[in-house]
Enzyme design. Structure first.
Site, PDB file in Angstrom:
ATOM      1  N   HIS A 115     -60.467  53.317  -2.155  1.00  0.00           N
ATOM      2  CA  HIS A 115     -61.909  53.098  -2.075  1.00  0.00           C
ATOM      3  C   HIS A 115     -62.240  51.615  -2.065  1.00  0.00           C
ATOM      4  O   HIS A 115     -63.100  51.152  -1.315  1.00  0.00           O
ATOM      5  CB  HIS A 115     -62.584  53.713  -3.313  1.00  0.00           C
ATOM      6  CG  HIS A 115     -63.240  55.003  -2.997  1.00  0.00           C
ATOM      7  ND1 HIS A 115     -63.110  56.112  -3.792  1.00  0.00           N
ATOM      8  CD2 HIS A 115     -64.020  55.362  -1.976  1.00  0.00           C
ATOM      9  CE1 HIS A 115     -63.793  57.099  -3.260  1.00  0.00           C
ATOM     10  NE2 HIS A 115     -64.352  56.676  -2.160  1.00  0.00           N
ATOM     11  N   CYS A 132     -48.736  51.874  19.313  1.00  0.00           N
ATOM     12  CA  CYS A 132     -49.679  51.998  18.202  1.00  0.00           C
ATOM     13  C   CYS A 132     -49.295  51.175  16.972  1.00  0.00           C
ATOM     14  O   CYS A 132     -49.903  51.322  15.926  1.00  0.00           O
ATOM     15  CB  CYS A 132     -49.858  53.468  17.822  1.00  0.00           C
ATOM     16  SG  CYS A 132     -48.352  54.221  17.207  1.00  0.00           S
TER      17      CYS A 132
END
Ligand code: PEP
Ligand code: MG
Length: 536
Positions: A182, A490
């Site tokens: 977070h 990627c």
């Protein structure tokens, strides 16, 4: 102090320079009064104070941060949260112990939840637990960070991040932490440079430190030439950011008109919040191991199905390339990966582990087959070394497809491709029965140069620009051209403006990069011309 370079994992890009403020976790020095009534009163007061400090932050916050703090306020306002703690206090347990025990039990319930949303909320509960404990022991007073400071800590709670004034700059250096936490999400949203996984951060209280978040590098007491180089990179970066923003919504093409596909790499559905699908040609890599968290509770079929489906729906029929679990190496998962391997990067990781843990792998395969009808799904398998591994995965997809169909479920067989990140696979590329290829330049580079991607001391050797790495990329790109199968790249090189011209020259026509780098990748592509470069 002599110059000292620190290398970790990039969690939020950007540059910073300043003094280090070290956050040491306060060991609680609180002494119990021994009186249950006093202990209960102390806890009540600490909850009240925590509520008021979090409410203050919530009032000033916006968007995702406001939502997160609003959840914390609602939890603290709910008397049920502290019920168990007050019961223990009545039986003679000290307030801090009682609160910690009650919250730890609650956190465990959230962590074990099937629903991804609830699992993600466990970090907020940890934050609530620690904020109240800080108020109980009085240590919250000690948390004050001067604006512009560079915080060094083991990890950082989101509420602490939000209580710092970042308007004057600053950065975060964590010895542990994760780019998908977070606090990393908040740091990216606020453009606060952040590096995680730095290991032991040396004592450097009175020293100046420079931080390059995108590179995951910090230099303590930089020499004059190091600092000058840092400043010129920072200036160039600021200029480039302005130009890149103008390119974000444009289709990518070279100066001489060759269209190049630019996709995004994500670690979970949260990365797509407030992201416009029109900036990209699809999702080139979903690192599903982050959906699996750190164990021991692995997401069930339903949770995975819902997450994959949401990604497909977000992409609005653009391709979404979901990678099957790539646990192991630098991504251990408790209860799943193997402890004590002498070299985890050369051990049972990626498809090697999935084929050993069919109980876990079949769940992921079923979730993918069920999500497939909701968009354009491509599935790719990491760490493929020999053709039989991909054949085995294809057979498993076939078995699960038949079984689900027989049970009347809506399923679709996706394209099945492979990551090319092991040099042996690149050299033998024509032997693989893959529907498409995606080059994992991070691992391909570390395995080709024998330089660990997580070892700062050999970081200069692990360079994707090494001609040997570029030759391997060229072999795969050429195979794509002759076979007609899609080849993309990627790894981090796909978002690196300095490396993109080299990739185009060796035949790469599709890259995938972090969403924040899409504009920069497109800008680098638009500045490239095959005529001038004499590329493939
Ligand atoms: C890579 O190796 O380049 C890659 C994209 O995979 P990861 O970084 O997740 O290992
Ligand atoms: Mg890899």
């Amino acid at each position: 102090m002599a110059e000292l370079r620190l290398a970790g994992r990039p969690a939020s890009p950007g540059f910073a320079e300043g003094a280090v403020v070290r956050l040491v976790e306060q060991k609680s020095t609180r002494v119990s009064s021994g009186d249950p009534q006093r202990e209960a009163d102390d806890l009540k007061q600490a909850i009240k104070n925590a509520l008021s400090s979090i409410s203050d932050l919530a009032d000033r916050a916006e968007g995702e941060a406001a939502e997160m703090l609003g959840f914390q306020v609602a939890m603290l306002e709910d008397d049920a949260l502290a019920e168990a703690a007050f019961e223990s206090i009545a039986q003679g347990v000290a307030a801090d112990h009682a609160w910690r025990e009650a919250l730890d039990a609650e956190i465990e319930t959230y962590r074990a939840a099937d629903d991804e949303y609830f699992r993600a909320r466990s970090a907020d509960l940890e934050d609530i637990r620690d904020t109240v404990l800080d108020h109980l022991s009085g240590s919250h007073v000690a948390f004050s960070v001067p604006p512009g400071a560079i915080i060094a800590a083991r990890d950082l709670a989101p509420s602490r991040f939000l209580s710092v004034d970042w308007s004057k700059g600053g950065a975060i250096l964590l010895s542990e932490g994760s780019p998908t936490s977070h606090v990393a999400m908040l740091a990216r949203a606020r453009r606060v440079p952040m590096i995680v996984g730095l290991g032991e951060i040396p004592e450097c209280a009175s020293s100046i430190i420079i931080v390059d978040g995108a590179l995951g590098q910090a230099v303590v007491s930089p020499r004059d030439d190091t600092r000058a180089e840092f400043l010129s990179r920072q200036t160039a970066d600021e200029e480039m950011a302005i130009k890149a923003a103008a390119h974000e919504h444009q289709p990518a093409a070279t100066k001489d008109g060759m269209a190049i596909s630019v996709m995004i790499n994500i670690a979970g559905v949260e990365d797509l919040a407030r992201l416009d699908p029109k900036i990209c040609d699809g999702i080139g890599l979903v690192r599903t191991e982050f959906l699996f968290g750190e164990g021991p509770h692995l997401p069930n079929e339903e949770t995975q199905y819902r997450a994959y489906r949401r990604m497909l729906e977000w992409a609005e029929m653009r391709p979404v390339t979901i990678r099957t679990l790539d646990a192991g190496g630098d991504k251990p998962i408790a209860g799943l990966t193997i402890d004590g391997e002498s070299n985890p990067f050369l051990g049972v990781r990626g498809v090697r582990l999935s084929l050993q843990r069919l109980d876990v792998f079949r769940i992921q395969i079923r979730a993918l087959l069920r999500a497939a009808p909701h968009g354009y799904l491509k599935v790719m398998v990491p760490m493929i070394t020999v053709p039989s591994e991909l054949d085995a995965v294809r057979a498993l997809f076939g078995e699960e497809y038949e079984a689900l169909k027989a049970n009347g479920l809506n399923v679709k067989m996706p394209l099945l491709g492979m990551m090319v990140e092991v040099p042996a696979a690149a050299l033998a590329i024509s032997e693989f029965n893959a529907d498409f290829f995606s080059i994992g330049s991070n691992d391909l580079t570390q395995y080709t140069t024998a330089a660990g991607r997580d070892i700062g001391a050999v970081a200069s050797l692990a360079d994707v620009r090494h001609s040997a790495v570029l030759k391997l990329i060229e072999i795969v790109a050429k195979h794509g051209q002759t076979s007609g199968l899609d080849v993309s790249l990627c790894g981090d090189a796909g978002g690196d403006a300095d490396v993109i011209p080299l990739l185009l020259k060796v035949g790469i026509r599709s890259v995938s990069a972090a969403p924040s780098l899409v504009g920069r990748a497109k800008l680098a592509i638009s500045n490239f011309s095959f005529d001038k470069a004499g590329g493939a």
